[in-house]
Write a protein that holds these residues in place. Structure first.
Motif, PDB file in Angstrom:
ATOM      1  N   LYS A  12       0.821  -1.074   0.197  1.00 27.77           N
ATOM      2  CA  LYS A  12       0.291  -0.431   0.181  1.00 27.77           C
ATOM      3  C   LYS A  12       0.884   1.271   0.218  1.00 27.77           C
ATOM      4  CE  LYS A  12      -4.114  -2.353   1.403  1.00 27.77           C
ATOM      5  NZ  LYS A  12      -3.881  -3.518   1.330  1.00 27.77           N
ATOM      6  N   ALA A  15      -0.244   4.401  -2.388  1.00 26.97           N
ATOM      7  CA  ALA A  15      -1.376   4.891  -1.732  1.00 26.97           C
ATOM      8  C   ALA A  15      -0.925   5.281  -0.699  1.00 26.97           C
ATOM      9  CB  ALA A  15      -2.754   3.764  -1.135  1.00 26.97           C
ATOM     10  N   ASP A  19      -1.338  10.016  -0.588  1.00 23.94           N
ATOM     11  CA  ASP A  19      -2.144  10.427   0.553  1.00 23.94           C
ATOM     12  C   ASP A  19      -1.149  11.632   1.269  1.00 23.94           C
ATOM     13  OD1 ASP A  19      -3.773   8.779   0.482  1.00 23.94           O
ATOM     14  OD2 ASP A  19      -3.765   7.462   2.137  1.00 23.94           O
ATOM     15  N   LEU A  23      -2.331  15.401   1.190  1.00 24.07           N
ATOM     16  CA  LEU A  23      -2.677  16.270   2.741  1.00 24.07           C
ATOM     17  C   LEU A  23      -1.453  17.352   2.916  1.00 24.07           C
ATOM     18  CD1 LEU A  23      -3.262  13.044   4.792  1.00 24.07           C
ATOM     19  CD2 LEU A  23      -4.937  14.231   3.591  1.00 24.07           C
ATOM     20  N   SER A  71      -5.718  12.790   9.576  1.00 19.80           N
ATOM     21  CA  SER A  71      -6.203  12.120   8.491  1.00 19.80           C
ATOM     22  C   SER A  71      -5.496  11.352   7.550  1.00 19.80           C
ATOM     23  CB  SER A  71      -5.933  13.074   7.249  1.00 19.80           C
ATOM     24  OG  SER A  71      -6.687  14.594   7.748  1.00 19.80           O
ATOM     25  N   LEU A  72      -4.698  10.647   7.756  1.00 18.36           N
ATOM     26  CA  LEU A  72      -3.965   9.693   7.290  1.00 18.36           C
ATOM     27  C   LEU A  72      -4.579   8.218   7.682  1.00 18.36           C
ATOM     28  CD1 LEU A  72       0.102   9.884   7.320  1.00 18.36           C
ATOM     29  CD2 LEU A  72      -1.416   9.435   5.274  1.00 18.36           C
ATOM     30  N   ALA A  74      -7.768   7.960   9.021  1.00 17.92           N
ATOM     31  CA  ALA A  74      -9.356   8.110   7.902  1.00 17.92           C
ATOM     32  C   ALA A  74      -8.851   7.482   6.660  1.00 17.92           C
ATOM     33  CB  ALA A  74      -9.651   9.176   8.105  1.00 17.92           C
ATOM     34  N   ARG A  75      -7.795   7.693   6.154  1.00 24.36           N
ATOM     35  CA  ARG A  75      -7.567   7.225   4.360  1.00 24.36           C
ATOM     36  C   ARG A  75      -7.184   5.972   5.104  1.00 24.36           C
ATOM     37  NH1 ARG A  75      -6.083  11.465   0.298  1.00 24.36           N
ATOM     38  NH2 ARG A  75      -6.819  13.069   1.171  1.00 24.36           N
ATOM     39  N   ARG A  76      -6.254   5.270   5.814  1.00 22.02           N
ATOM     40  CA  ARG A  76      -5.823   4.046   5.905  1.00 22.02           C
ATOM     41  C   ARG A  76      -7.390   2.665   6.290  1.00 22.02           C
ATOM     42  NH1 ARG A  76      -3.840   2.288  11.679  1.00 22.02           N
ATOM     43  NH2 ARG A  76      -6.328   3.100  11.853  1.00 22.02           N
ATOM     44  N   ASP A  77      -8.077   3.297   7.503  1.00 23.41           N
ATOM     45  CA  ASP A  77      -8.800   2.899   7.121  1.00 23.41           C
ATOM     46  C   ASP A  77     -10.061   2.774   6.239  1.00 23.41           C
ATOM     47  OD1 ASP A  77      -8.186   2.691   9.568  1.00 23.41           O
ATOM     48  OD2 ASP A  77      -9.430   4.091  10.230  1.00 23.41           O
ATOM     49  N   ALA A  78     -10.163   3.630   5.208  1.00 27.85           N
ATOM     50  CA  ALA A  78     -10.937   4.157   3.837  1.00 27.85           C
ATOM     51  C   ALA A  78     -10.822   2.655   3.135  1.00 27.85           C
ATOM     52  CB  ALA A  78     -11.232   5.058   3.820  1.00 27.85           C
ATOM     53  N   ARG A  79      -9.453   2.897   3.282  1.00 30.82           N
ATOM     54  CA  ARG A  79      -8.456   1.437   2.175  1.00 30.82           C
ATOM     55  C   ARG A  79      -9.369   0.073   2.570  1.00 30.82           C
ATOM     56  NH1 ARG A  79      -4.481   5.036   1.872  1.00 30.82           N
ATOM     57  NH2 ARG A  79      -3.346   4.113   3.275  1.00 30.82           N
TER      58      ARG A  79
END
Length: 95
Positions: A12, A15, A19, A23, A71-72, A74-79
């Motif tokens: 990952k 990605a 990010d 950000l 923010s990181l 949240a993006r990790r969780d969304a992935r």
């Protein structure tokens, strides 16, 4: 100053880099191979124990580092990335 330290799933990493750019991270360092053992088992990127890890570090002022961390995460969780871990640690000195 604070450091965002991420033990990232190496698959990952592209990605994560995207990010960080999106950000507005002021800069970052990637250590491309991290080996270890934790709650998800051994990680040494071998055929016996696949699952390479990388370390990603970014340092910024306290508030900006905290916002980057959130923010990181949240993006990790969304992935759906359940392997990568984030830490927010104080930086006492920088030379």
């Amino acid at each position: 100053m604070k450091m965002v330290l991420m033990v990232a799933d190496a698959s990952k990493l592209d990605a994560v880099r995207a990010d960080l750019a999106a950000l507005g991270a002021p800069g970052y360092t990637v250590v491309g191979v991290a080996e270890g053992h934790g709650r998800t088992g051994v990680h040494d990127a071998s055929r016996v124990h696949p699952g390479a890890l990388a370390l990603v570090m970014a340092v910024d002022e306290d508030a900006r580092a905290a916002a980057l961390f959130e923010s990181l995460a949240a993006r990790r969780d969304a992935r759906g990335d359940d392997l990568s871990r984030l830490f927010l640690v104080p930086v006492e000195r920088q030379a």
